[in-house]
Design a protein around this motif. Structure first.
Motif, PDB file in Angstrom:
ATOM      1  N   SER A  58       0.830  -1.191   0.000  1.00 17.95           N
ATOM      2  CA  SER A  58       0.000   0.000   0.000  1.00 17.95           C
ATOM      3  C   SER A  58       0.871   1.249   0.000  1.00 17.95           C
ATOM      4  CB  SER A  58      -0.921   0.006   1.221  1.00 17.95           C
ATOM      5  OG  SER A  58      -1.753  -1.131   1.232  1.00 17.95           O
ATOM      6  N   THR A  59       0.309   2.308  -0.505  1.00 20.30           N
ATOM      7  CA  THR A  59       1.017   3.578  -0.472  1.00 20.30           C
ATOM      8  C   THR A  59       0.914   4.166   0.921  1.00 20.30           C
ATOM      9  OG1 THR A  59      -0.948   4.831  -1.121  1.00 20.30           O
ATOM     10  CG2 THR A  59       0.456   3.967  -2.893  1.00 20.30           C
ATOM     11  N   ARG A  60       1.724   5.162   1.190  1.00 13.04           N
ATOM     12  CA  ARG A  60       1.652   5.810   2.504  1.00 13.04           C
ATOM     13  C   ARG A  60       0.315   6.520   2.684  1.00 13.04           C
ATOM     14  NH1 ARG A  60       5.024   3.685   6.121  1.00 13.04           N
ATOM     15  NH2 ARG A  60       6.796   2.902   4.960  1.00 13.04           N
ATOM     16  N   ARG A  61      -0.324   6.829   1.583  1.00 10.40           N
ATOM     17  CA  ARG A  61      -1.647   7.443   1.647  1.00 10.40           C
ATOM     18  C   ARG A  61      -2.690   6.339   1.518  1.00 10.40           C
ATOM     19  NH1 ARG A  61      -3.513  12.542  -2.131  1.00 10.40           N
ATOM     20  NH2 ARG A  61      -5.520  12.962  -1.090  1.00 10.40           N
ATOM     21  N   ARG A  62      -3.571   6.218   2.505  1.00 12.04           N
ATOM     22  CA  ARG A  62      -4.540   5.123   2.517  1.00 12.04           C
ATOM     23  C   ARG A  62      -5.409   5.143   1.262  1.00 12.04           C
ATOM     24  NH1 ARG A  62      -5.653   2.269   7.058  1.00 12.04           N
ATOM     25  NH2 ARG A  62      -6.663   0.928   5.528  1.00 12.04           N
ATOM     26  N   ASP A  63      -5.750   3.962   0.780  1.00 17.53           N
ATOM     27  CA  ASP A  63      -6.594   3.822  -0.398  1.00 17.53           C
ATOM     28  C   ASP A  63      -7.780   2.923  -0.052  1.00 17.53           C
ATOM     29  OD1 ASP A  63      -5.898   0.960  -0.900  1.00 17.53           O
ATOM     30  OD2 ASP A  63      -3.905   1.818  -1.204  1.00 17.53           O
ATOM     31  N   THR A  64      -8.608   2.659  -1.038  1.00  9.23           N
ATOM     32  CA  THR A  64      -9.798   1.831  -0.825  1.00  9.23           C
ATOM     33  C   THR A  64      -9.745   0.558  -1.671  1.00  9.23           C
ATOM     34  OG1 THR A  64     -11.002   3.084  -2.521  1.00  9.23           O
ATOM     35  CG2 THR A  64     -11.224   3.826  -0.223  1.00  9.23           C
ATOM     36  N   ARG A  65      -8.549   0.078  -1.991  1.00 11.10           N
ATOM     37  CA  ARG A  65      -8.417  -1.116  -2.824  1.00 11.10           C
ATOM     38  C   ARG A  65      -9.070  -2.339  -2.192  1.00 11.10           C
ATOM     39  NH1 ARG A  65      -3.736  -3.148  -3.267  1.00 11.10           N
ATOM     40  NH2 ARG A  65      -2.770  -1.965  -1.588  1.00 11.10           N
ATOM     41  N   HIS A  66      -9.151  -2.353  -0.848  1.00 13.24           N
ATOM     42  CA  HIS A  66      -9.736  -3.529  -0.191  1.00 13.24           C
ATOM     43  C   HIS A  66     -11.205  -3.717  -0.552  1.00 13.24           C
ATOM     44  CE1 HIS A  66     -10.518  -0.090   2.486  1.00 13.24           C
ATOM     45  NE2 HIS A  66     -11.611  -0.739   2.846  1.00 13.24           N
ATOM     46  N   LEU A  67     -11.892  -2.649  -0.972  1.00 15.49           N
ATOM     47  CA  LEU A  67     -13.296  -2.767  -1.329  1.00 15.49           C
ATOM     48  C   LEU A  67     -13.488  -3.632  -2.573  1.00 15.49           C
ATOM     49  CD1 LEU A  67     -14.463   0.919  -0.705  1.00 15.49           C
ATOM     50  CD2 LEU A  67     -14.697  -1.060   0.806  1.00 15.49           C
ATOM     51  N   GLU A  68     -12.404  -3.852  -3.326  1.00 14.53           N
ATOM     52  CA  GLU A  68     -12.466  -4.690  -4.517  1.00 14.53           C
ATOM     53  C   GLU A  68     -12.135  -6.146  -4.204  1.00 14.53           C
ATOM     54  OE1 GLU A  68      -9.616  -2.916  -7.078  1.00 14.53           O
ATOM     55  OE2 GLU A  68     -10.660  -0.980  -7.207  1.00 14.53           O
ATOM     56  N   ARG A  69     -11.823  -6.442  -2.935  1.00 14.50           N
ATOM     57  CA  ARG A  69     -11.385  -7.779  -2.564  1.00 14.50           C
ATOM     58  C   ARG A  69     -12.353  -8.392  -1.555  1.00 14.50           C
ATOM     59  NH1 ARG A  69      -6.123  -7.784  -4.547  1.00 14.50           N
ATOM     60  NH2 ARG A  69      -5.697  -9.828  -3.661  1.00 14.50           N
ATOM     61  N   HIS A  70     -12.278  -9.719  -1.430  1.00 10.11           N
ATOM     62  CA  HIS A  70     -13.089 -10.427  -0.441  1.00 10.11           C
ATOM     63  C   HIS A  70     -12.274 -10.585   0.828  1.00 10.11           C
ATOM     64  CE1 HIS A  70     -16.490 -12.954   0.689  1.00 10.11           C
ATOM     65  NE2 HIS A  70     -15.628 -13.771   1.269  1.00 10.11           N
ATOM     66  N   PRO A  71     -12.838 -10.257   2.005  1.00  6.12           N
ATOM     67  CA  PRO A  71     -12.054 -10.379   3.241  1.00  6.12           C
ATOM     68  C   PRO A  71     -11.759 -11.831   3.574  1.00  6.12           C
ATOM     69  CG  PRO A  71     -14.345  -9.909   3.753  1.00  6.12           C
ATOM     70  CD  PRO A  71     -14.213  -9.786   2.264  1.00  6.12           C
ATOM     71  N   SER A  72     -10.633 -12.066   4.229  1.00  6.57           N
ATOM     72  CA  SER A  72     -10.285 -13.410   4.693  1.00  6.57           C
ATOM     73  C   SER A  72     -10.895 -13.692   6.051  1.00  6.57           C
ATOM     74  CB  SER A  72      -8.758 -13.567   4.773  1.00  6.57           C
ATOM     75  OG  SER A  72      -8.179 -13.495   3.484  1.00  6.57           O
ATOM     76  N   VAL A  73     -10.963 -12.658   6.885  1.00  5.43           N
ATOM     77  CA  VAL A  73     -11.507 -12.795   8.239  1.00  5.43           C
ATOM     78  C   VAL A  73     -12.319 -11.551   8.563  1.00  5.43           C
ATOM     79  CG1 VAL A  73     -10.944 -12.904  10.708  1.00  5.43           C
ATOM     80  CG2 VAL A  73      -9.637 -14.282   9.081  1.00  5.43           C
ATOM     81  N   ILE A  74     -13.452 -11.753   9.235  1.00  4.57           N
ATOM     82  CA  ILE A  74     -14.249 -10.640   9.755  1.00  4.57           C
ATOM     83  C   ILE A  74     -14.331 -10.796  11.269  1.00  4.57           C
ATOM     84  CG2 ILE A  74     -16.506  -9.513   9.776  1.00  4.57           C
ATOM     85  CD1 ILE A  74     -16.920 -10.588   6.926  1.00  4.57           C
ATOM     86  N   LEU A  75     -13.990  -9.745  11.976  1.00  6.34           N
ATOM     87  CA  LEU A  75     -14.035  -9.733  13.439  1.00  6.34           C
ATOM     88  C   LEU A  75     -15.214  -8.867  13.866  1.00  6.34           C
ATOM     89  CD1 LEU A  75     -10.217  -9.154  14.050  1.00  6.34           C
ATOM     90  CD2 LEU A  75     -11.448 -11.324  14.262  1.00  6.34           C
ATOM     91  N   GLU A  76     -16.242  -9.520  14.382  1.00  4.81           N
ATOM     92  CA  GLU A  76     -17.448  -8.818  14.806  1.00  4.81           C
ATOM     93  C   GLU A  76     -17.490  -8.790  16.330  1.00  4.81           C
ATOM     94  OE1 GLU A  76     -22.263  -8.862  13.867  1.00  4.81           O
ATOM     95  OE2 GLU A  76     -21.022 -10.605  13.371  1.00  4.81           O
ATOM     96  N   PHE A  77     -17.018  -7.691  16.901  1.00  2.91           N
ATOM     97  CA  PHE A  77     -16.978  -7.568  18.352  1.00  2.91           C
ATOM     98  C   PHE A  77     -18.351  -7.168  18.869  1.00  2.91           C
ATOM     99  CE2 PHE A  77     -12.553  -6.874  17.102  1.00  2.91           C
ATOM    100  CZ  PHE A  77     -11.905  -7.756  17.953  1.00  2.91           C
ATOM    101  N   ALA A  78     -18.695  -7.709  20.025  1.00  9.25           N
ATOM    102  CA  ALA A  78     -19.993  -7.401  20.622  1.00  9.25           C
ATOM    103  C   ALA A  78     -20.063  -5.921  20.978  1.00  9.25           C
ATOM    104  CB  ALA A  78     -20.210  -8.256  21.871  1.00  9.25           C
ATOM    105  N   GLU A  79     -21.191  -5.305  20.668  1.00  5.73           N
ATOM    106  CA  GLU A  79     -21.354  -3.880  20.966  1.00  5.73           C
ATOM    107  C   GLU A  79     -21.623  -3.650  22.447  1.00  5.73           C
ATOM    108  OE1 GLU A  79     -23.044  -1.403  17.449  1.00  5.73           O
ATOM    109  OE2 GLU A  79     -24.332  -3.168  17.648  1.00  5.73           O
ATOM    110  N   THR A  80     -22.222  -4.633  23.104  1.00  9.13           N
ATOM    111  CA  THR A  80     -22.518  -4.525  24.533  1.00  9.13           C
ATOM    112  C   THR A  80     -22.170  -5.838  25.204  1.00  9.13           C
ATOM    113  OG1 THR A  80     -24.812  -5.251  24.225  1.00  9.13           O
ATOM    114  CG2 THR A  80     -24.381  -2.875  24.172  1.00  9.13           C
ATOM    115  N   ARG A  81     -21.889  -5.797  26.497  1.00  8.62           N
ATOM    116  CA  ARG A  81     -21.688  -7.014  27.263  1.00  8.62           C
ATOM    117  C   ARG A  81     -23.030  -7.697  27.497  1.00  8.62           C
ATOM    118  NH1 ARG A  81     -17.093  -5.928  31.895  1.00  8.62           N
ATOM    119  NH2 ARG A  81     -15.450  -5.172  30.499  1.00  8.62           N
ATOM    120  N   PRO A  82     -23.084  -9.022  27.720  1.00  8.24           N
ATOM    121  CA  PRO A  82     -21.958  -9.943  27.847  1.00  8.24           C
ATOM    122  C   PRO A  82     -21.476 -10.442  26.491  1.00  8.24           C
ATOM    123  CG  PRO A  82     -23.978 -11.121  28.230  1.00  8.24           C
ATOM    124  CD  PRO A  82     -24.365  -9.659  28.015  1.00  8.24           C
ATOM    125  N   GLY A  83     -20.347 -11.126  26.485  1.00  9.97           N
ATOM    126  CA  GLY A  83     -19.820 -11.709  25.268  1.00  9.97           C
ATOM    127  C   GLY A  83     -18.713 -10.880  24.661  1.00  9.97           C
TER     128      GLY A  83
END
Length: 213
Positions: A58-83
């Motif tokens: 990647s360049t030092r300036r952030r880009d949006t190339r990831h929007l053209e790719r499929h993620p390998s992992v998605i981390l969905e953190f709980a918005e509220t406790r518990p969990g």
């Protein structure tokens, strides 16, 4: 790629040191990873982040190339406790595996007590200096992340036999660097096939530490 380069550990520069938004580029240009807020969270959960395998540095300036790719992992953190949340492995659109994070991580305290996958986040020990996280990766082998247990390393990942598998290092405020961030994730060459898993598990560990879970 030369034989000598293949035998060297993967050393990813963490461009920002930001838990939720950064590029991890191997200094020898063998692999490029990105973690960023996931643009399509379920139920509008803004506490969802994705890890992408990028095709080039990647360049030092952030880009949006990831929007053209499929993620390998998605981390969905709980918005509220518990969990804690859910980790989704999405290597291909037709092959998705979702695992509760408390199952993905198994916590064992140094003092002999153990807790295996509790749903109540209040039961998680808030002191990272007093426990180790055991991690079961797809290989079936067990690893554990430790926080500031070894001088010079912010986080250290050890094998079940006690060998260092990976380590994450933040630049000290007193260290002067030019053109780089000074933050690195190093993964030993024998475990290079687990780079995405290592980054995912490290992100969960850092999240636990940052939020006092």
């Amino acid at each position: 790629m030369s034989r000598n380069t293949q035998m060297m550990p993967f050393t990813f520069e963490d461009r920002t040191g930001n838990l939720h938004s950064s590029d991890f580029d191997d200094i020898y240009d063998r692999m490029f990873l990105r973690i960023t807020p996931y643009p399509h969270p379920s139920s509008g959960n803004k506490n969802t982040f994705a890890i992408y395998v990028m095709g080039c540095r990647s360049t030092r300036r952030r880009d949006t190339r990831h929007l053209e790719r499929h993620p390998s992992v998605i981390l969905e953190f709980a918005e509220t406790r518990p969990g804690l949340g859910t980790i989704h492995f999405t290597q291909s659109p037709s092959s998705n595996i979702s695992i509760p994070m408390h199952t993905y991580l198994r916590k064992t305290t140094f003092f002999g007590g153990s807790a295996h996958g509790e749903d109540n986040a209040d039961e998680w020990d808030s002191s990272l200096d007093h426990f180790r996280e055991n991690l079961k990766l797809p290989t079936g082998r067990e690893f554990k992340w430790q926080h500031r247990s070894i001088d010079g390393h912010e986080w250290t990942c050890l094998s079940g036999e006690g060998y260092i598998v990976a380590h994450y290092d933040l630049r000290l405020p007193s260290t002067v660097v030019y053109g780089v961030s000074g933050n690195t994730l190093t993964i030993h060459e024998a475990y290079s096939h687990l780079c995405v898993d290592m980054l995912a598990s490290l992100t969960i560990m850092r999240y636990i530490a940052d939020h006092g879970l």
